[in-house]
Scaffold this motif. Structure first.
Motif, short mmCIF file in Angstrom:
data_model
loop_
_atom_site.label_atom_id
_atom_site.label_comp_id
_atom_site.label_asym_id
_atom_site.label_seq_id
_atom_site.Cartn_x
_atom_site.Cartn_y
_atom_site.Cartn_z
N ALA A 11 7.57 3.51 -4.51
CA ALA A 11 8.65 2.64 -4.06
C ALA A 11 8.43 1.25 -4.66
N ASP A 12 9.44 0.42 -4.59
CA ASP A 12 9.33 -0.95 -5.08
C ASP A 12 9.94 -1.88 -4.03
N PRO A 13 9.12 -2.37 -3.10
CA PRO A 13 9.67 -3.20 -2.03
C PRO A 13 10.12 -4.58 -2.49
N ARG B 251 0.84 -1.20 0.00
CA ARG B 251 0.00 0.00 0.00
C ARG B 251 0.87 1.25 0.00
N TRP B 252 1.93 1.24 0.78
CA TRP B 252 2.84 2.37 0.84
C TRP B 252 3.53 2.56 -0.51
N ASP C 157 12.84 3.34 -0.58
CA ASP C 157 12.44 2.52 -1.73
C ASP C 157 11.81 1.20 -1.31
N GLY C 158 11.60 1.01 -0.01
CA GLY C 158 10.90 -0.17 0.48
C GLY C 158 11.76 -1.36 0.80
#
Length: 172
Positions: free
Chosen positions: A69-71, A62-63, A110-111
Motif C-alpha cells: 500500500a502507499d499511505p 509498517r503495514w 491502499d492506506g
C-alpha cells in the motif's frame, strides 16, 4: 452483534522497537513511578514500578511495507508506550482503553483515510467498529486518543488475523 478484537503491536515489531524505534532512536527505558501509561504491547495501563519506554511507531508505514500500500501523507509516526522488556501480551480480548473519548479512523486497503468517528462511551465501540467494517472499502480501523491523536490499537477484518500491527521483522 459482531465482536471485534483489538490488535496490540506484534511481538516481532516490539523487538525491533526495543532496539531502535521508527524514528531511529534507541530505547530509553524508565521506571514508571505513578503507573497509568497505556501500553500498546499488552493493551493495559502500566502499574507503578514497571519498566516502560516511550517509542516512536509508524503503524501505516509498517503495514504498507507488508501490503504494498502507499499511505502517502497519512504515513504518521507517533509516540506509544511499551514495556521496556518482553511481556506476555494482552490478557483477554476485551476492547481496551474505552473509558474515554476515542477517535476511530478508517483506512482503505491502499492506506488512505476514509473518515473517522468520535466514540464517547464504552458502549459505542462495538457498534462503531461494526459500522466501519461494514463498508467494503474499509480495511482497518485505528483507535486513537482524542487529546493527542496517539495510536492505541487497530481493529481489522476477521479474515486478516495478521494485519498491520502484526508486521514482522525488517518492516520499517
Amino acid at each position: 452483534m459482531t465482536t471485534h478484537t483489538a490488535r496490540p503491536i506484534a511481538p516481532a515489531v516490539l523487538e525491533e522497537l526495543r532496539t531502535a524505534d521508527d524514528a531511529g532512536r534507541p530505547l530509553r527505558p524508565v521506571t514508571d513511578q505513578e503507573g497509568g501509561a497505556p501500553l500498546r504491547c499488552c493493551l493495559r495501563r502500566s502499574a507503578p514500578g514497571e519498566r516502560i519506554a516511550l517509542v516512536s511507531y509508524a503503524p501505516l508505514r509498517r503495514w504498507a511495507a507488508r501490503t504494498d500500500a502507499d499511505p502517502g501523507a497519512y504515513d504518521e509516526q507517533g509516540p506509544v508506550f511499551i514495556h521496556a522488556e518482553e511481556c506476555a501480551g494482552p490478557d483477554g480480548d476485551a476492547l481496551p482503553f474505552t473509558n474515554s473519548h476515542r477517535a476511530l479512523r478508517r483506512y482503505s486497503a491502499d492506506g488512505r483515510i476514509l473518515g473517522g468517528r468520535l466514540v464517547t462511551d464504552a458502549d459505542g465501540f462495538q457498534p462503531a467498529l461494526t459500522e466501519a467494517l461494514a463498508d467494503p472499502e474499509v480495511e482497518l480501523v485505528h483507535v486513537r486518543a482524542v487529546e493527542y491523536g496517539c495510536f492505541l490499537y487497530e481493529v481489522g477484518r476477521p479474515h486478516d488475523a495478521h494485519g498491520p500491527a502484526a508486521d514482522g521483522p525488517g518492516r520499517a
